[in-house]
Design a protein around this motif. Structure first.
Motif, PDB file in Angstrom:
ATOM      1  N   ALA A  67       0.827  -1.204   0.000  1.00  0.00           N
ATOM      2  CA  ALA A  67       0.000   0.000   0.000  1.00  0.00           C
ATOM      3  C   ALA A  67       0.864   1.258   0.000  1.00  0.00           C
ATOM      4  CB  ALA A  67      -0.920   0.003   1.223  1.00  0.00           C
ATOM      5  N   MET A  68       2.020   1.184   0.656  1.00  0.00           N
ATOM      6  CA  MET A  68       2.918   2.336   0.668  1.00  0.00           C
ATOM      7  C   MET A  68       3.410   2.653  -0.734  1.00  0.00           C
ATOM      8  SD  MET A  68       4.457   4.633   2.523  1.00  0.00           S
ATOM      9  CE  MET A  68       4.998   4.306   4.163  1.00  0.00           C
ATOM     10  N   ASP A  69       3.739   1.622  -1.506  1.00  0.00           N
ATOM     11  CA  ASP A  69       4.207   1.837  -2.887  1.00  0.00           C
ATOM     12  C   ASP A  69       3.098   2.436  -3.756  1.00  0.00           C
ATOM     13  OD1 ASP A  69       6.651   0.790  -2.160  1.00  0.00           O
ATOM     14  OD2 ASP A  69       6.065  -1.259  -2.723  1.00  0.00           O
ATOM     15  N   TYR A  70       1.883   1.935  -3.595  1.00  0.00           N
ATOM     16  CA  TYR A  70       0.763   2.499  -4.357  1.00  0.00           C
ATOM     17  C   TYR A  70       0.511   3.954  -3.975  1.00  0.00           C
ATOM     18  CZ  TYR A  70      -0.382  -2.116  -6.131  1.00  0.00           C
ATOM     19  OH  TYR A  70      -0.331  -3.328  -6.771  1.00  0.00           O
ATOM     20  N   LEU A  71       0.602   4.240  -2.690  1.00  0.00           N
ATOM     21  CA  LEU A  71       0.392   5.604  -2.222  1.00  0.00           C
ATOM     22  C   LEU A  71       1.464   6.542  -2.780  1.00  0.00           C
ATOM     23  CD1 LEU A  71      -1.473   7.309  -0.451  1.00  0.00           C
ATOM     24  CD2 LEU A  71       0.018   6.798   1.477  1.00  0.00           C
ATOM     25  N   ILE A  72       2.694   6.066  -2.824  1.00  0.00           N
ATOM     26  CA  ILE A  72       3.786   6.873  -3.382  1.00  0.00           C
ATOM     27  C   ILE A  72       3.530   7.158  -4.860  1.00  0.00           C
ATOM     28  CG2 ILE A  72       6.230   6.782  -4.028  1.00  0.00           C
ATOM     29  CD1 ILE A  72       6.679   5.343  -1.313  1.00  0.00           C
ATOM     30  N   GLN A  73       3.136   6.144  -5.608  1.00  0.00           N
ATOM     31  CA  GLN A  73       2.842   6.342  -7.032  1.00  0.00           C
ATOM     32  C   GLN A  73       1.671   7.304  -7.233  1.00  0.00           C
ATOM     33  OE1 GLN A  73       4.702   5.333  -9.561  1.00  0.00           O
ATOM     34  NE2 GLN A  73       6.096   4.507  -8.016  1.00  0.00           N
ATOM     35  N   LEU A  74       0.689   7.206  -6.352  1.00  0.00           N
ATOM     36  CA  LEU A  74      -0.473   8.080  -6.440  1.00  0.00           C
ATOM     37  C   LEU A  74      -0.111   9.541  -6.156  1.00  0.00           C
ATOM     38  CD1 LEU A  74      -3.627   8.005  -6.762  1.00  0.00           C
ATOM     39  CD2 LEU A  74      -3.701   7.948  -4.260  1.00  0.00           C
ATOM     40  N   LEU A  75       0.779   9.742  -5.198  1.00  0.00           N
ATOM     41  CA  LEU A  75       1.125  11.100  -4.793  1.00  0.00           C
ATOM     42  C   LEU A  75       2.272  11.715  -5.594  1.00  0.00           C
ATOM     43  CD1 LEU A  75       0.844  10.734  -0.928  1.00  0.00           C
ATOM     44  CD2 LEU A  75      -0.760  11.858  -2.483  1.00  0.00           C
ATOM     45  N   PRO A  77       2.656  12.724  -8.788  1.00  0.00           N
ATOM     46  CA  PRO A  77       2.397  13.953  -9.550  1.00  0.00           C
ATOM     47  C   PRO A  77       2.224  15.182  -8.659  1.00  0.00           C
ATOM     48  CG  PRO A  77       1.008  12.164 -10.319  1.00  0.00           C
ATOM     49  CD  PRO A  77       1.674  11.679  -9.087  1.00  0.00           C
ATOM     50  N   LEU A  78       1.554  15.027  -7.531  1.00  0.00           N
ATOM     51  CA  LEU A  78       1.381  16.149  -6.607  1.00  0.00           C
ATOM     52  C   LEU A  78       2.728  16.587  -6.022  1.00  0.00           C
ATOM     53  CD1 LEU A  78      -0.582  18.013  -5.092  1.00  0.00           C
ATOM     54  CD2 LEU A  78      -0.681  16.261  -3.308  1.00  0.00           C
ATOM     55  N   ALA A  79       3.573  15.615  -5.708  1.00  0.00           N
ATOM     56  CA  ALA A  79       4.903  15.942  -5.170  1.00  0.00           C
ATOM     57  C   ALA A  79       5.725  16.716  -6.186  1.00  0.00           C
ATOM     58  CB  ALA A  79       5.623  14.668  -4.751  1.00  0.00           C
ATOM     59  N   VAL A  82       4.577  20.337  -6.329  1.00  0.00           N
ATOM     60  CA  VAL A  82       5.008  21.143  -5.184  1.00  0.00           C
ATOM     61  C   VAL A  82       6.531  21.301  -5.162  1.00  0.00           C
ATOM     62  CG1 VAL A  82       4.953  21.252  -2.664  1.00  0.00           C
ATOM     63  CG2 VAL A  82       2.990  20.384  -3.886  1.00  0.00           C
ATOM     64  N   GLY A  83       7.261  20.404  -5.855  1.00  0.00           N
ATOM     65  CA  GLY A  83       8.717  20.488  -5.888  1.00  0.00           C
ATOM     66  C   GLY A  83       9.417  19.504  -4.988  1.00  0.00           C
ATOM     67  N   ILE A  84       8.673  18.589  -4.388  1.00  0.00           N
ATOM     68  CA  ILE A  84       9.284  17.580  -3.526  1.00  0.00           C
ATOM     69  C   ILE A  84       9.989  16.565  -4.417  1.00  0.00           C
ATOM     70  CG2 ILE A  84       8.846  15.756  -1.841  1.00  0.00           C
ATOM     71  CD1 ILE A  84       6.333  17.333  -1.018  1.00  0.00           C
ATOM     72  N   PRO A  85      11.276  16.303  -4.188  1.00  0.00           N
ATOM     73  CA  PRO A  85      11.959  15.299  -4.997  1.00  0.00           C
ATOM     74  C   PRO A  85      11.312  13.922  -4.817  1.00  0.00           C
ATOM     75  CG  PRO A  85      13.517  16.503  -3.598  1.00  0.00           C
ATOM     76  CD  PRO A  85      12.153  16.915  -3.210  1.00  0.00           C
ATOM     77  N   SER A  86      11.188  13.196  -5.903  1.00  0.00           N
ATOM     78  CA  SER A  86      10.533  11.892  -5.831  1.00  0.00           C
ATOM     79  C   SER A  86      11.283  10.936  -4.909  1.00  0.00           C
ATOM     80  CB  SER A  86      10.408  11.281  -7.225  1.00  0.00           C
ATOM     81  OG  SER A  86      11.695  11.107  -7.795  1.00  0.00           O
TER      82      SER A  86
END
Length: 178
Positions: A67-75, A77-79, A82-86
């Protein structure tokens, strides 16, 4: 530098000595107070244990289920928006949940990209400026028996998000000047 190392070595024994001397001067029964404090600490540890088990179980389930990996993939584009490095996004998600889990992610980021890289600097700053929200709440709220935390979680998550954004902005500005 040696003076600072000597101060750090002697700080804890000096503090214990001052506490014992203060108690002796005030005629406090030191051993009885120590035993009573140890008993209270043990009772607190037993009282918060269910909260800790729940938070560790939730973290383990989230990581092992993917679920953490899916959440990361989901977020992602938003990151990016905002400029947060992947590279830092897993740390952004793990830090409110677990201190040790986020420390492992920080070690991985620094090992992979280096401490002087943008992701390394942002991750290190984020690690120092954000808190393990849910762990801390489990410990402290569990210790004093708080059942409802309706205002704490949103306020803490807003503070966490602010620390993430501040880490990115500060290092973006500083690296342009360096």
């Amino acid at each position: 530098m040696e003076a600072m190392a000597m101060v750090s070595i002697l700080a804890i024994p000096a503090m214990i000595t001052v506490i014992l001397l203060h108690g002796w001067i005030k005629k406090v029964p030191l051993y009885d107070s120590f035993v009573a404090g140890g008993k209270e600490g043990f009772q607190t540890a037993v009282r918060i244990m269910p909260y800790l088990v729940a938070i560790f179980l939730a973290i383990g389930l989230m990581r092992k289920s993917g679920a953490m990996d899916y959440l990361i993939q989901l977020l992602m584009p938003l990151a990016r928006l905002v400029g947060i490095p992947s590279e830092v996004l897993p740390l952004t998600l793990m830090r409110p949940l677990s201190g040790s889990g986020s420390l492992v992610i920080l070690k991985d980021i620094i090992g992979t990209y280096g401490a002087d890289s943008f992701p390394g600097r942002v991750a290190a700053t984020m690690m120092g400026s954000a808190e393990t929200i849910f762990y801390t709440m489990a410990v402290y709220f569990g210790a004093i028996g708080v059942q409802r935390s309706r205002h704490t979680v949103p306020a803490a998550l807003i503070a966490h998000f602010a620390s993430v954004i501040a880490s990115v902005v500060v290092w973006s500005v500083l690296l342009r000047r360096l």
